[in-house]
Design a protein around this motif. Structure first.
Motif, PDB file in Angstrom:
ATOM      1  N   GLN A  42       0.815  -1.208   0.000  1.00 45.09           N
ATOM      2  CA  GLN A  42       0.000   0.000   0.000  1.00 45.09           C
ATOM      3  C   GLN A  42       0.854   1.264   0.000  1.00 45.09           C
ATOM      4  O   GLN A  42       0.479   2.262  -0.610  1.00 45.09           O
ATOM      5  N   VAL A  43       1.987   1.216   0.674  1.00 44.18           N
ATOM      6  CA  VAL A  43       2.902   2.359   0.636  1.00 44.18           C
ATOM      7  C   VAL A  43       3.377   2.585  -0.794  1.00 44.18           C
ATOM      8  O   VAL A  43       3.460   3.718  -1.269  1.00 44.18           O
ATOM      9  N   GLY A  44       3.682   1.478  -1.491  1.00 39.32           N
ATOM     10  CA  GLY A  44       4.060   1.601  -2.894  1.00 39.32           C
ATOM     11  C   GLY A  44       2.936   2.165  -3.734  1.00 39.32           C
ATOM     12  O   GLY A  44       3.164   2.988  -4.635  1.00 39.32           O
ATOM     13  N   GLU A  45       1.711   1.753  -3.458  1.00 44.97           N
ATOM     14  CA  GLU A  45       0.549   2.275  -4.162  1.00 44.97           C
ATOM     15  C   GLU A  45       0.377   3.770  -3.903  1.00 44.97           C
ATOM     16  O   GLU A  45       0.065   4.548  -4.813  1.00 44.97           O
ATOM     17  N   LEU A  46       0.604   4.178  -2.657  1.00 46.17           N
ATOM     18  CA  LEU A  46       0.499   5.589  -2.301  1.00 46.17           C
ATOM     19  C   LEU A  46       1.566   6.400  -3.026  1.00 46.17           C
ATOM     20  O   LEU A  46       1.284   7.490  -3.542  1.00 46.17           O
ATOM     21  N   ARG A  47       2.778   5.879  -3.095  1.00 49.48           N
ATOM     22  CA  ARG A  47       3.853   6.582  -3.800  1.00 49.48           C
ATOM     23  C   ARG A  47       3.479   6.783  -5.268  1.00 49.48           C
ATOM     24  O   ARG A  47       3.672   7.874  -5.816  1.00 49.48           O
ATOM     25  N   GLN A  48       2.952   5.753  -5.897  1.00 53.14           N
ATOM     26  CA  GLN A  48       2.559   5.868  -7.305  1.00 53.14           C
ATOM     27  C   GLN A  48       1.430   6.883  -7.479  1.00 53.14           C
ATOM     28  O   GLN A  48       1.415   7.653  -8.456  1.00 53.14           O
ATOM     29  N   ALA A  49       0.489   6.911  -6.526  1.00 57.12           N
ATOM     30  CA  ALA A  49      -0.609   7.876  -6.607  1.00 57.12           C
ATOM     31  C   ALA A  49      -0.088   9.297  -6.472  1.00 57.12           C
ATOM     32  O   ALA A  49      -0.537  10.207  -7.182  1.00 57.12           O
ATOM     33  N   PHE A  50       0.852   9.496  -5.549  1.00 57.68           N
ATOM     34  CA  PHE A  50       1.464  10.821  -5.404  1.00 57.68           C
ATOM     35  C   PHE A  50       2.121  11.248  -6.711  1.00 57.68           C
ATOM     36  O   PHE A  50       1.958  12.393  -7.159  1.00 57.68           O
TER      37      PHE A  50
END
Length: 293
Positions: free
Chosen positions: A122-130
């Motif tokens: 999820q942290v990786g997903e958040l980074r991609q969303a940012f």
């Protein structure tokens, strides 16, 4: 109620005469509430988010919605004058900044509770969303020629003012164009600051299992905007804020009777909505009983 919470924040920005760009950038501070828009949450995380959200909305309802309503009523009185000056907006701006600092402090507590529950995926997903939203922001605010950026900036302000005044007159469009030309360029600095903030969030999440260290990093990225701003950038922001206050006064002074009536009706309607949604504040005996429990 989520929309009411965000509307309250944006209301303070509107009353303070801040630009759409500022409102857009401030929304990133609501990451604890918008995790669903950035990351796919599991059932346990959704339950945790909903529980925190319910508590925060109750706090916000009791502590701020009544103030929003009374501030709108005060704005009605100010805007009933034949002519206003930019300085007439200053008390509203100071009040909105105080509200925002209170909300920011509450959101810091929520971030310390909600963000550690994210998995590595999820942290990786958040980074991609940012990264995706940063690209979108750069395209929206820096894409195209300077002339097209200017036209887009004018169009955004016209659209925001139309919400309150209705159809904008030729004289008011001229005022908006002059406002746009008088602004100092801060878009690149703002986007860079936004990217640094997003990086700080991801950096904090790398140590989310260390409660003390994580709390320190959350406090750092939730610090007031001015904490990491250069003197030059602060001066540019102050200049643009002042020019926007002047624009609001000038547009009002150039308004037709019909536009002024619409403005007062819109404010009255919004104030009534906040009055209807505001929660009663527990009296002293109730607060004592709650504390005793």
């Amino acid at each position: 109620m989520r929309r009411v919470f965000v509307a309250g924040l944006l209301l303070s920005l509107v009353l303070g005469g801040c630009s759409l760009r500022m409102a857009y950038s401030q929304l990133d501070w609501l990451v604890p509430w918008y995790l669903r828009d950035y990351v796919m949450l599991n059932a346990g995380q959704r339950t945790l988010l909903d529980r925190q959200l319910a508590a925060r909305l109750d706090w916000h309802c009791r502590s701020h919605l009544g103030d929003y309503a009374s501030t709108l009523r005060e704005a009605q009185r100010v805007l009933s004058a034949e002519r206003i000056e930019a300085e007439d907006f200053s008390p509203f701006l100071a009040r909105s900044e105080a509200w925002w600092q209170e909300i920011r402090a509450e959101l810091e507590d929520d971030a310390r509770v909600l963000l550690p529950a994210l998995s590595d995926e999820q942290v990786g997903e958040l980074r991609q969303a940012f990264e995706r939203r940063q690209r979108e922001a750069r395209k929206e605010f820096l894409g195209g020629s300077e002339a097209s950026q200017r036209e887009a900036r004018i169009a955004r302000m016209e659209k925001r003012l139309q919400r309150w005044f209705g159809r904008i007159s030729a004289e008011q469009r001229t005022l908006i164009a002059a406002w746009s030309d008088a602004l100092m360029p801060t878009t690149q600095a703002w986007l860079d600051s936004r990217a640094r903030w997003q990086a700080a969030v991801i950096d904090a999440l790398q140590v989310r299992t260390d409660e003390a260290l994580f709390a320190q990093r959350v406090a750092a990225f939730m610090a007031p905007d001015e904490a990491g701003a250069t003197p030059e950038y602060r001066a540019q922001q102050a200049h643009n804020r002042d020019r926007t206050l002047v624009l609001l006064a000038d547009v009002f002074n150039a308004a037709t009777p019909a536009q002024r009536q619409r403005l007062l009706r819109e404010i009255d309607g919004l104030a009534g909505q906040f009055e209807g949604l505001a929660c009663a504040t527990p009296d002293r005996d109730e607060r004592l009983a709650l504390n005793a429990d």
